[in-house]
Design an enzyme around this catalytic site. Sequence first.
Site, PDB file in Angstrom:
ATOM      1  N   SER A 192       0.872  -1.235   0.072  1.00  0.00           N
ATOM      2  CA  SER A 192      -0.136  -0.015   0.010  1.00  0.00           C
ATOM      3  C   SER A 192       0.951   1.297  -0.215  1.00  0.00           C
ATOM      4  CB  SER A 192      -0.874   0.039   1.286  1.00  0.00           C
ATOM      5  OG  SER A 192      -1.672   1.347   1.360  1.00  0.00           O
ATOM      6  N   TYR A 205      -2.291  -0.971  10.690  1.00  0.00           N
ATOM      7  CA  TYR A 205      -2.580  -1.358   9.103  1.00  0.00           C
ATOM      8  C   TYR A 205      -1.242  -0.814   8.488  1.00  0.00           C
ATOM      9  CZ  TYR A 205      -4.073  -1.435   4.320  1.00  0.00           C
ATOM     10  OH  TYR A 205      -4.299  -1.467   3.024  1.00  0.00           O
TER      11      TYR A 205
HETATM   12  P1  NAD Z   1     -11.771  -5.658   0.212  1.00  0.00           P
HETATM   13  O1  NAD Z   1     -12.404  -5.564   1.597  1.00  0.00           O
HETATM   14  O2  NAD Z   1     -12.603  -6.025  -1.300  1.00  0.00           O
HETATM   15  O3  NAD Z   1     -10.780  -7.098   0.144  1.00  0.00           O
HETATM   16  C1  NAD Z   1     -10.054  -7.296   1.231  1.00  0.00           C
HETATM   17  C2  NAD Z   1     -10.442  -8.804   1.441  1.00  0.00           C
HETATM   18  O4  NAD Z   1      -9.778  -9.401   2.300  1.00  0.00           O
HETATM   19  C3  NAD Z   1     -11.835  -9.319   1.759  1.00  0.00           C
HETATM   20  O5  NAD Z   1     -12.544  -9.406   0.656  1.00  0.00           O
HETATM   21  C4  NAD Z   1     -11.675 -10.631   2.520  1.00  0.00           C
HETATM   22  O6  NAD Z   1     -12.087 -11.764   1.537  1.00  0.00           O
HETATM   23  C5  NAD Z   1     -10.234 -10.738   2.917  1.00  0.00           C
HETATM   24  N1  NAD Z   1      -9.900 -11.059   4.026  1.00  0.00           N
HETATM   25  C6  NAD Z   1      -9.751 -10.072   5.224  1.00  0.00           C
HETATM   26  N2  NAD Z   1      -9.424 -10.777   6.277  1.00  0.00           N
HETATM   27  C7  NAD Z   1      -9.525 -12.137   5.889  1.00  0.00           C
HETATM   28  C8  NAD Z   1      -9.257 -13.247   6.633  1.00  0.00           C
HETATM   29  N3  NAD Z   1      -8.927 -13.300   7.759  1.00  0.00           N
HETATM   30  N4  NAD Z   1      -9.287 -14.606   5.923  1.00  0.00           N
HETATM   31  C9  NAD Z   1      -9.677 -14.516   4.702  1.00  0.00           C
HETATM   32  N5  NAD Z   1      -9.565 -13.555   4.113  1.00  0.00           N
HETATM   33  C10 NAD Z   1      -9.728 -12.315   4.666  1.00  0.00           C
HETATM   34  O7  NAD Z   1     -10.643  -4.505  -0.144  1.00  0.00           O
HETATM   35  P2  NAD Z   1      -9.599  -4.343  -1.056  1.00  0.00           P
HETATM   36  O8  NAD Z   1      -9.425  -2.856  -0.838  1.00  0.00           O
HETATM   37  O9  NAD Z   1      -9.792  -4.722  -2.475  1.00  0.00           O
HETATM   38  O10 NAD Z   1      -8.385  -4.700  -0.384  1.00  0.00           O
HETATM   39  C11 NAD Z   1      -7.589  -5.667  -1.055  1.00  0.00           C
HETATM   40  C12 NAD Z   1      -6.012  -5.528  -0.755  1.00  0.00           C
HETATM   41  O11 NAD Z   1      -5.595  -4.314  -1.167  1.00  0.00           O
HETATM   42  C13 NAD Z   1      -5.763  -5.463   0.943  1.00  0.00           C
HETATM   43  O12 NAD Z   1      -4.586  -6.105   1.234  1.00  0.00           O
HETATM   44  C14 NAD Z   1      -5.647  -3.991   1.400  1.00  0.00           C
HETATM   45  O13 NAD Z   1      -4.928  -3.716   2.341  1.00  0.00           O
HETATM   46  C15 NAD Z   1      -4.998  -3.539  -0.038  1.00  0.00           C
HETATM   47  N6  NAD Z   1      -4.969  -2.141  -0.347  1.00  0.00           N
HETATM   48  C16 NAD Z   1      -6.385  -1.511  -0.574  1.00  0.00           C
HETATM   49  C17 NAD Z   1      -6.190  -0.043  -0.702  1.00  0.00           C
HETATM   50  C18 NAD Z   1      -7.629   0.544  -0.852  1.00  0.00           C
HETATM   51  O14 NAD Z   1      -7.724   1.865  -0.746  1.00  0.00           O
HETATM   52  N7  NAD Z   1      -8.640  -0.157  -1.064  1.00  0.00           N
HETATM   53  C19 NAD Z   1      -5.107   0.660  -0.621  1.00  0.00           C
HETATM   54  C20 NAD Z   1      -4.053  -0.187  -0.563  1.00  0.00           C
HETATM   55  C21 NAD Z   1      -3.883  -1.416  -0.319  1.00  0.00           C
END
Ligand code: NAD
Length: 300
Positions: A192, A205
């Site tokens: 991230s 985080y």
């Molecule tokens: P999202 O909520 O769609 O995806 C996160 C997923 O993590 C969930 O769908 C869930 O299935 C999974 N998860 C969480 N805890 C879990 C567990 N204990 N066991 C199994 N699965 C689990 O949100 P997203 O934003 O698409 O996140 C995906 C990745 O992107 C994450 O690693 C997040 O940190 C990273 N990210 C997101 C952003 C943003 O702005 N959305 C920015 C930087 C990084």
Amino acid sequence: MKNNNQFSMQDPRKQYSTGNTAHDPSQPDPGLDAKLSPAADHGEDSYQGSGRLQGRKALITGGDSGIGRAVAIAFAREGADVVINYLPSEQQDGETTLKHMKKAGVNAYAVPGDIADEAFCQELVAQTISKLGSIDILVNNAGKQQFVAELADLSTEQFQRTFTTNVFAMFWLCKAAEKHMPAGASIINTSSIQSYQPSAGLLDYAATKGAITNFTKGLAKMLIAKGIRVNAVAPGPIWTPLQQSGGQPPEKLDNFGKHVPMGRPGQPAELAPAYVFLASQESSYMTAEVIGVTGGEHLP
Ligand code: NAD
Ligand code: MG
């Protein structure tokens, strides 16, 4: 049509809307894409594959929603067979992603379960091998993000749970999968912008994302001895259920992502090409690298 595929030339500032005003901040963690408002774009109507991952076998965590769903759809349209993992409470989102992947004519499976448990991580890899026969691509994308403004309010339980989900699970999955990965395989971790520019309120985080960036570079140097590449993608602010289910305080959702040079949040669909590139042989000379997809906030 604005996005008849991911190659259509256009002004990136105007490619997606800048406002999130219809949002509902009430979702519990993990949030559901089915309840995300306004809806996100995962490339459902636009991602055009061209055989870049033909015959590859991929495991994607958090593949039900958000960035993981966009990656799952893109991998399937590039010809990969895919297993997605997510939490059992996300079954509805998981089924939507499966439906899109199957439409692409590949083998697609779901193995729901909690990756915060080491035994389950081993089981997830074993089930992936029994369904697909190999793991050529491992995408560690699942993540936990809960905003807590004050240090005094950040519990040990949350600190541990965030590290277990974001860091320990990645370690357990890499360790279990590596034995099954042939030379040419690719591991892609999801870091991230928070790895480089931590926000107040995301202390636990952001620290996990720093760990993921570092782990990616160290593991890359270890696994190149087996011909396995390890890279990461570092997204900026992307419109996903994570943000609406405690990832941001509700009052920040209206302006979410507007501070970046691009002036708008990113959509999951805009992340998928970076994962496809790192998964495919096109990135053959890249390992220990982090690709930022940040709307201009840039990595250092
Ligand atoms: P999202 O909520 O769609 O995806 C996160 C997923 O993590 C969930 O769908 C869930 O299935 C999974 N998860 C969480 N805890 C879990 C567990 N204990 N066991 C199994 N699965 C689990 O949100 P997203 O934003 O698409 O996140 C995906 C990745 O992107 C994450 O690693 C997040 O940190 C990273 N990210 C997101 C952003 C943003 O702005 N959305 C920015 C930087 C990084
Ligand atoms: Mg989800």
